[in-house]
Design a protein around this motif. Structure first.
Motif, PDB file in Angstrom:
ATOM      1  N   GLY A 164      75.459 -54.424  18.407  1.00 31.95           N
ATOM      2  CA  GLY A 164      75.100 -53.312  19.280  1.00 31.95           C
ATOM      3  C   GLY A 164      75.292 -51.953  18.648  1.00 31.95           C
ATOM      4  N   ASP A 165      75.843 -51.042  19.445  1.00 34.98           N
ATOM      5  CA  ASP A 165      75.992 -49.658  19.014  1.00 34.98           C
ATOM      6  C   ASP A 165      77.006 -49.485  17.887  1.00 34.98           C
ATOM      7  N   ALA A 166      77.759 -50.524  17.572  1.00 37.38           N
ATOM      8  CA  ALA A 166      78.707 -50.433  16.453  1.00 37.38           C
ATOM      9  C   ALA A 166      77.973 -50.339  15.119  1.00 37.38           C
ATOM     10  N   ILE A 167      76.696 -50.719  15.112  1.00 44.37           N
ATOM     11  CA  ILE A 167      75.891 -50.627  13.885  1.00 44.37           C
ATOM     12  C   ILE A 167      75.244 -49.249  13.843  1.00 44.37           C
ATOM     13  N   PRO A 168      75.562 -48.410  12.861  1.00 40.78           N
ATOM     14  CA  PRO A 168      75.003 -47.052  12.818  1.00 40.78           C
ATOM     15  C   PRO A 168      73.481 -47.064  12.656  1.00 40.78           C
ATOM     16  N   MET A 169      72.839 -46.003  13.117  1.00 43.31           N
ATOM     17  CA  MET A 169      71.383 -45.894  13.002  1.00 43.31           C
ATOM     18  C   MET A 169      70.935 -45.978  11.552  1.00 43.31           C
ATOM     19  N   SER A 170      71.715 -45.412  10.633  1.00 43.48           N
ATOM     20  CA  SER A 170      71.336 -45.471   9.220  1.00 43.48           C
ATOM     21  C   SER A 170      71.196 -46.920   8.758  1.00 43.48           C
ATOM     22  N   ALA A 171      72.140 -47.780   9.163  1.00 45.10           N
ATOM     23  CA  ALA A 171      72.088 -49.188   8.767  1.00 45.10           C
ATOM     24  C   ALA A 171      70.953 -49.915   9.480  1.00 45.10           C
ATOM     25  N   ARG A 172      70.650 -49.530  10.721  1.00 42.90           N
ATOM     26  CA  ARG A 172      69.549 -50.169  11.454  1.00 42.90           C
ATOM     27  C   ARG A 172      68.210 -49.879  10.779  1.00 42.90           C
ATOM     28  N   ILE A 173      68.045 -48.640  10.326  1.00 44.97           N
ATOM     29  CA  ILE A 173      66.802 -48.269   9.639  1.00 44.97           C
ATOM     30  C   ILE A 173      66.661 -49.055   8.342  1.00 44.97           C
ATOM     31  N   VAL A 174      67.734 -49.104   7.562  1.00 48.87           N
ATOM     32  CA  VAL A 174      67.695 -49.830   6.289  1.00 48.87           C
ATOM     33  C   VAL A 174      67.445 -51.314   6.527  1.00 48.87           C
ATOM     34  N   SER A 175      68.086 -51.892   7.536  1.00 45.89           N
ATOM     35  CA  SER A 175      67.906 -53.317   7.832  1.00 45.89           C
ATOM     36  C   SER A 175      66.455 -53.638   8.141  1.00 45.89           C
ATOM     37  N   THR A 176      65.814 -52.797   8.957  1.00 44.84           N
ATOM     38  CA  THR A 176      64.426 -53.041   9.333  1.00 44.84           C
ATOM     39  C   THR A 176      63.515 -52.965   8.118  1.00 44.84           C
ATOM     40  N   ALA A 177      63.696 -51.937   7.305  1.00 48.66           N
ATOM     41  CA  ALA A 177      62.892 -51.801   6.090  1.00 48.66           C
ATOM     42  C   ALA A 177      63.168 -52.947   5.128  1.00 48.66           C
ATOM     43  N   ASP A 178      64.416 -53.389   5.059  1.00 52.81           N
ATOM     44  CA  ASP A 178      64.833 -54.459   4.154  1.00 52.81           C
ATOM     45  C   ASP A 178      64.149 -55.775   4.527  1.00 52.81           C
ATOM     46  N   VAL A 179      64.160 -56.109   5.812  1.00 50.70           N
ATOM     47  CA  VAL A 179      63.524 -57.348   6.266  1.00 50.70           C
ATOM     48  C   VAL A 179      62.017 -57.300   6.013  1.00 50.70           C
TER      49      VAL A 179
ATOM     50  N   ALA B   4      61.809 -37.473  15.717  1.00 50.10           N
ATOM     51  CA  ALA B   4      61.699 -36.720  16.967  1.00 50.10           C
ATOM     52  C   ALA B   4      62.510 -37.362  18.086  1.00 50.10           C
ATOM     53  N   ALA B   5      62.369 -38.683  18.243  1.00 50.17           N
ATOM     54  CA  ALA B   5      63.038 -39.370  19.351  1.00 50.17           C
ATOM     55  C   ALA B   5      64.549 -39.435  19.174  1.00 50.17           C
ATOM     56  N   HIS B   6      65.003 -39.490  17.923  1.00 50.24           N
ATOM     57  CA  HIS B   6      66.433 -39.669  17.668  1.00 50.24           C
ATOM     58  C   HIS B   6      67.097 -38.438  17.057  1.00 50.24           C
ATOM     59  N   GLY B   7      66.370 -37.338  16.981  1.00 49.67           N
ATOM     60  CA  GLY B   7      66.956 -36.109  16.468  1.00 49.67           C
ATOM     61  C   GLY B   7      67.403 -36.201  15.023  1.00 49.67           C
ATOM     62  N   LEU B   8      66.646 -36.900  14.197  1.00 49.71           N
ATOM     63  CA  LEU B   8      66.989 -37.040  12.784  1.00 49.71           C
ATOM     64  C   LEU B   8      66.394 -35.862  12.015  1.00 49.71           C
ATOM     65  N   GLY B   9      67.243 -34.998  11.470  1.00 43.27           N
ATOM     66  CA  GLY B   9      66.770 -33.847  10.720  1.00 43.27           C
ATOM     67  C   GLY B   9      66.301 -34.219   9.329  1.00 43.27           C
ATOM     68  N   GLU B  10      65.576 -33.308   8.702  1.00 48.21           N
ATOM     69  CA  GLU B  10      65.068 -33.558   7.353  1.00 48.21           C
ATOM     70  C   GLU B  10      66.194 -33.833   6.374  1.00 48.21           C
ATOM     71  N   GLU B  11      67.338 -33.146   6.579  1.00 50.18           N
ATOM     72  CA  GLU B  11      68.455 -33.329   5.668  1.00 50.18           C
ATOM     73  C   GLU B  11      68.996 -34.751   5.765  1.00 50.18           C
ATOM     74  N   PHE B  12      69.110 -35.287   6.992  1.00 48.38           N
ATOM     75  CA  PHE B  12      69.584 -36.666   7.146  1.00 48.38           C
ATOM     76  C   PHE B  12      68.582 -37.649   6.555  1.00 48.38           C
ATOM     77  N   ILE B  13      67.292 -37.407   6.778  1.00 46.65           N
ATOM     78  CA  ILE B  13      66.264 -38.300   6.241  1.00 46.65           C
ATOM     79  C   ILE B  13      66.345 -38.337   4.717  1.00 46.65           C
ATOM     80  N   ALA B  14      66.517 -37.167   4.099  1.00 46.38           N
ATOM     81  CA  ALA B  14      66.652 -37.117   2.643  1.00 46.38           C
ATOM     82  C   ALA B  14      67.908 -37.849   2.191  1.00 46.38           C
TER      83      ALA B  14
END
Length: 375
Positions: free
Chosen positions: A298-313, A202-212
């Protein structure tokens, strides 16, 4: 235990549906260049049993689940005839309920044709006209002449996505066979990614297709580990300094593998490739630039990689290792909070806290050896 996590086939179906509007836009543009009264093209996907309509996607960027009350294929006679005969249907004496629902009040279903390739049947391509305009017979004949080619091209596009999904499953299975811990890490990570991305949607406008898409390709972040020697990859204890430097090379190895894949097979415009590239290349980067191997920040890291990094740690902290006990969920979440803002994305860490119940359910499912949610 009941879990909220979608099954692997559901993830794959959502990803496939999300790839269709771009292809349908291309088809519509080609048609509209010749017949401007064709206002939209869409496709109904069918389930594996070819008994129900599952999803409607169209050239107006709509991707919608077919209402359950309209989804039965026998309850849609025109589409049923189209599927049974393998040929286009143009006369709708009584418009099928599903076709009427998809059209709404602004379009009129004109032609439906099967979308199939070999023995595989995927659904129905639907061409819709302006309801205020009666197309002359020669225009309809022209559509019927080249319509099957359009349906065939759409089927080829769907098949290529199925092949891509199958390739990711093979890569995950291959990793699981070579290194069980890395393979199980990928399964856990997929579920954490789903929970985290859904919380952020909701906060970042991530659609179901992107989440999948992220759930499909995010677990491949460590694919470069296939190039790490067994003596390092499978070592039961802590790494020496030089061994750690060798292990870190899995990122550049994986990055090179993905770039070769995209280049050699000309996959630059293939759905999911950018996400795959980003999570493989950047999943060990940190917001403050202290990550590896490229030191971006910073912003050079895409949101997709930020999500994976957090889950990975989080997964690394909460898992048993020969050299450490697993951290409790509370301690792991507290550690993530310590890393937020400097190493990890603060929004992603906050989302882990907000999704605590779902994260805990996933952790318990994998920790107790319950069957994974992969289909």
């Amino acid at each position: 235990m009941t879990t909220y996590v979608r099954t692997d086939p559901q993830i794959a179906d959502t990803f496939l549906a999300g790839t269709l509007p771009a292809r349908l836009k291309d088809l519509h543009q080609q048609i509209a260049n010749v017949l401007p009264d064709i206002v939209r093209v869409g496709v109904f996907l069918v389930d594996a049993d070819q008994a129900r309509l599952t999803t409607w996607a169209d050239s107006e960027d709509r991707v919608l689940p077919c209402p359950s009350g309209l989804a039965s294929l026998p309850g849609n006679p025109a589409l049923s005839r189209c599927g049974a005969s393998g040929s286009a249907q143009t006369t709708f004496i009584r418009i099928d309920p599903a076709l009427e629902w998809a059209a709404g009040e602004r379009t009129c279903p004109l032609i439906a044709m099967p979308v199939s390739r070999g023995r595989s049947f995927y659904g129905f391509l639907v061409i819709e006209s302006d309801p205020a305009v009666a197309l002359p017979a020669h225009d309809i004949r022209e559509l019927l002449a080249w319509g099957p080619l359009a349906a065939s091209l759409l089927a080829q596009s769907i098949e290529s996505v199925h092949t891509l999904i199958g390739t990711t499953r093979f890569a995950l299975d291959f990793t699981l066979t070579r290194d069980r811990e890395t393979g199980e890490h990928q399964l856990r990570l997929r579920d954490y990614i789903l929970a985290l991305a859904t919380e952020l949607s909701a906060a970042h406008g991530l659609g179901e297709e992107f989440i999948a898409e992220l759930a499909l390709f995010g677990p491949l972040h460590d694919i470069g580990k296939v190039g790490i020697p067994d003596a390092i990859l499978l070592k039961p204890g802590r790494f020496e300094a030089h061994e750690w430097e060798l292990m870190k090379e899995h990122v550049t190895l994986g990055h090179s593998m993905v770039e070769r894949l995209i280049q050699d097979f000309r996959l630059h415009d293939t759905p999911g490739m950018q996400t795959l590239h980003d999570v493989v290349a950047w999943h060990h980067e940190c917001l403050d630039g202290s990550g590896y191997p490229y030191g971006i920040h910073g912003d050079a890291i895409p949101m997709s990689a930020r999500i994976v990094s957090t889950a990975d740690v989080f997964d690394a902290l909460t898992c048993q290792r020969p050299y450490k006990r697993p951290w409790s969920l509370d301690d792991a979440l507290t550690q993530l909070q310590t890393l937020a803002g400097d190493k990890l994305d603060r929004d992603c860490v906050d989302a882990m806290f907000h999704a605590r119940k779902r994260i805990e359910a996933i952790w318990q499912q994998h920790a107790t050896g319950a069957p994974p949610t992969a289909g």
